[in-house]
Design an enzyme around this catalytic site. Structure first.
Site, short mmCIF file in Angstrom:
data_model
loop_
_atom_site.label_atom_id
_atom_site.label_comp_id
_atom_site.label_asym_id
_atom_site.label_seq_id
_atom_site.Cartn_x
_atom_site.Cartn_y
_atom_site.Cartn_z
N LYS A 265 0.84 -1.20 0.00
CA LYS A 265 0.00 0.00 0.00
C LYS A 265 0.87 1.25 0.00
O LYS A 265 1.71 1.43 0.88
CB LYS A 265 -0.91 -0.02 1.23
CG LYS A 265 -1.72 1.26 1.45
CD LYS A 265 -2.48 1.18 2.78
CE LYS A 265 -3.08 2.53 3.16
NZ LYS A 265 -3.72 2.50 4.49
N ASP A 270 -2.67 10.40 4.05
CA ASP A 270 -4.07 10.01 4.14
C ASP A 270 -4.83 10.97 5.05
O ASP A 270 -4.69 10.93 6.27
CB ASP A 270 -4.19 8.58 4.68
CG ASP A 270 -5.63 8.12 4.75
OD1 ASP A 270 -6.49 8.73 4.09
OD2 ASP A 270 -5.90 7.14 5.47
N LYS A 277 -10.27 12.39 8.93
CA LYS A 277 -9.66 12.00 10.20
C LYS A 277 -9.71 13.16 11.19
O LYS A 277 -9.64 14.33 10.79
CB LYS A 277 -8.20 11.58 9.98
CG LYS A 277 -8.02 10.30 9.19
CD LYS A 277 -6.54 9.96 9.03
CE LYS A 277 -6.36 8.71 8.19
NZ LYS A 277 -6.83 7.49 8.87
N ASP A 288 1.54 6.30 5.94
CA ASP A 288 0.56 5.36 5.43
C ASP A 288 1.04 4.62 4.18
O ASP A 288 0.29 3.85 3.58
CB ASP A 288 -0.76 6.09 5.12
CG ASP A 288 -1.98 5.20 5.29
OD1 ASP A 288 -1.86 4.18 6.00
OD2 ASP A 288 -3.04 5.52 4.74
N ASP A 347 -12.18 6.80 4.23
CA ASP A 347 -10.96 6.56 4.99
C ASP A 347 -10.56 5.08 4.98
O ASP A 347 -9.56 4.70 5.56
CB ASP A 347 -11.12 7.05 6.44
CG ASP A 347 -9.79 7.17 7.17
OD1 ASP A 347 -8.75 7.29 6.49
OD2 ASP A 347 -9.79 7.11 8.42
N GLU A 349 -9.50 3.65 2.34
CA GLU A 349 -9.02 3.80 0.96
C GLU A 349 -7.89 2.85 0.61
O GLU A 349 -7.69 2.51 -0.56
CB GLU A 349 -8.56 5.25 0.73
CG GLU A 349 -7.12 5.57 1.11
CD GLU A 349 -6.80 5.36 2.59
OE1 GLU A 349 -5.64 5.04 2.91
OE2 GLU A 349 -7.71 5.53 3.43
N ARG A 351 -7.50 -0.30 1.16
CA ARG A 351 -7.98 -1.57 0.59
C ARG A 351 -8.43 -1.39 -0.85
O ARG A 351 -8.37 -2.32 -1.65
CB ARG A 351 -9.09 -2.14 1.47
CG ARG A 351 -10.35 -1.31 1.56
CD ARG A 351 -11.21 -1.66 2.77
NE ARG A 351 -10.58 -1.22 4.01
CZ ARG A 351 -11.13 -1.34 5.21
NH1 ARG A 351 -12.33 -1.90 5.33
NH2 ARG A 351 -10.50 -0.94 6.29
#
Length: 501
Positions: A265, A270, A277, A288, A347, A349, A351
């Site tokens: 990933k 993010d 968030k 991230d 959030d 995202e 996946r």
């Protein structure tokens, strides 16, 4: 780093500093007994007085005052010989390495034979020494204004041992390669999102490819649109930074078969998107892309060691931003695989990015898949900050990942993955999947969603949300990025056996 292996007694050579192992034993034996005699028995007196400790991880410095050619000795306590594991030795060497680094010297030596036990041979010890030293002395340079005083770095290590010099030097090089791969991953994760964009991450991967003669492919937005990578593109909609699908291919066999796919990933920052968030949760989201960093660190190790395996590394990369163009809750998007996804949480995202990354890895011939991601806060709630969560659809592949993680000292814990979990991610009334079925079993839901894109290919999911960073200094490194899973992935590749075997 230059390594030199010498077969002389360690105390007969001139050195700035020599690292010596000290076990809990009734008396000195072997080279340590000879060393004590040169100090007229004073080392024994220091042990009796408690100034020289054999307690595990205890570091003691002794100036030689001309008793031997070396200027100073650093003793590292190793506890009882029969209880010392490879992990324990690595941690101890890391603690001692930090102490040696503070001396601001450019070289040091290790008395390897003083670290040996019945369970650990010279090659094991040499590997542990170079790996631990490299990881423990890592420092992120940061962006502060630097003074005029030049920094001193250790760039020469001499290993004293009576064992086979060639084997020891080879083990030192392997350990060093592993440590360097971890540190490269750390540097990437520590970099801010405005500096390490998807484009810069792709440039970095390209440099690795050139250095190690990997096949490199970098897809831009237009190419992704043609291939229908709607999941990754949806995450990118709110950003002014272009997305990248990064591919590195290493062919260690004559035929392109039994290909191990490593998918990382690569969300460079993010915000959470419209599922924004909170203030405290958004700080630190430059990390991230820890999964991408682990994959690139592993590829550096693979490039150095050249195992006889085939590997394709795939990194779907973008940031997740808020704007008038950003994707929204209730949107329905179509992944590269053709599956439709109802977006319930922007959030969630990572996946979505991994969905297209997994499909593209299979497009490049991956027969086995391992994805690595800072995927869910739920894995931290479930397992804490020191354990990586895992899901799998294949027992044999998971066992190999587990063995690799054990060898690397990177603890993973398998979470359950049931038919009911699959039903939950397939529970959308308007699409094939939904990206966030609820808070219950959050870590499992994140992994289960990614598993929908394995589609029968043996697969292991690794959620490193808790383990990708450390809040405090530790024996094998400073606070900040840990570079976790870079060594596990590399060791998986090095030791891999196909299901056909």
């Amino acid at each position: 780093m230059k390594f030199t292996v010498v077969n002389n007694r360690f105390f007969e050579n001139e050195q700035e500093c020599i690292l010596v192992g000290l076990f809990n034993a009734p008396e000195f034996t072997g080279e340590l007994a000879e060393l004590d005699s040169k100090f007229d028995g004073h080392l024994t007196e220091l042990v009796k007085s408690g100034d020289l400790s054999s307690k595990l991880n205890a570091v003691s410095k002794v100036h030689t005052f001309g008793k031997i050619p070396a200027k100073r000795l650093v003793f590292i306590g190793l506890g009882k010989a029969k209880e010392l594991s490879f992990d324990g030795l690595r941690e101890a060497i890391g603690k001692a390495s930090k102490s040696i680094q503070e001396m601001k010297i450019s070289s040091f030596a290790v008395a390897l034979d003083t670290l040996s036990t019945d369970q650990l041979d010279a090659s094991d010890i040499a590997h542990a020494v170079s790996e631990a030293f490299t990881m423990a002395t890592y420092r992120f340079p940061g962006y502060k204004h630097k003074g005029n005083v030049p920094e001193t770095f250790i760039n020469n290590l001499t290993a004293f041992s009576q064992e086979d010099s060639a084997e020891i030097e080879a083990a030192l090089q392997v350990g060093y390669a592993h440590g360097r791969g971890v540190n490269s991953a750390r540097a990437l994760v520590n970099a801010p999102g405005n500096i390490l964009t998807s484009t810069k991450l792709a440039d970095y991967a390209t440099e690795i490819g050139k250095k190690y003669e990997f096949e490199v492919e970098i897809l831009d937005k237009e190419e992704m649109e043609k291939l229908g990578m709607g999941a990754l593109l949806a995450v990118n909609q709110g950003s002014v930074e272009p997305p990248k699908m990064i591919v590195l291919k290493y062919q260690g066999r004559d035929e392109w078969n039994d290909v191990i796919g490593l998918v990382g990933k690569g969300i460079t920052f993010d915000t959470g998107g419209y599922s924004l968030k909170p203030k405290d949760g958004i700080v630190g989201m430059k990390t991230d892309m820890g999964g991408a960093a682990a994959v690139l660190g592993a590829m550096e190790i693979i490039g150095e060691l050249k195992p006889e395996q085939n590997v394709v590394a795939v990194i779907p990369s973008t940031d997740n931003m808020v704007s008038g163009n950003a994707f929204k809750p209730d949107d329905v998007i179509t992944a590269m695989s053709g599956k439709t996804i109802e977006v319930l949480n922007t959030d969630a995202e990572g996946r979505l990015a991994l969905a297209d990354g997994m499909t593209y890895a299979k497009h490049h011939g991956a027969n086995y898949l391992v994805d690595v991601a800072t995927l869910t806060g739920g894995v931290i709630v479930a397992l804490g900050n020191d354990k990586t969560g895992a899901l799998t659809n294949d027992e044999a592949l998971f066992e190999q990942v587990l063995e690799a993680s054990s060898e690397a000292g990177e603890f993973i814990w398998r979470l359950p993955y049931t038919e009911n979990d699959k039903k939950r991610v397939r529970s959308s009334k308007i699409a094939d999947l939904n990206n966030s079925p609820g808070r219950e079993g959050h870590a499992i839901m994140g992994g289960a969603f990614v598993g929908e894109f394995a589609e029968g290919t043996p697969w292991v999911h690794l959620d490193i949300a808790g383990t990708a960073t450390s809040k405090s200094d530790h024996n094998l490194g400073p606070a900040g990025a840990t570079g976790v899973m870079a060594r596990t992935l590399a060791l998986l590749v090095e030791r891999f056996e196909s299901s056909e075997k």
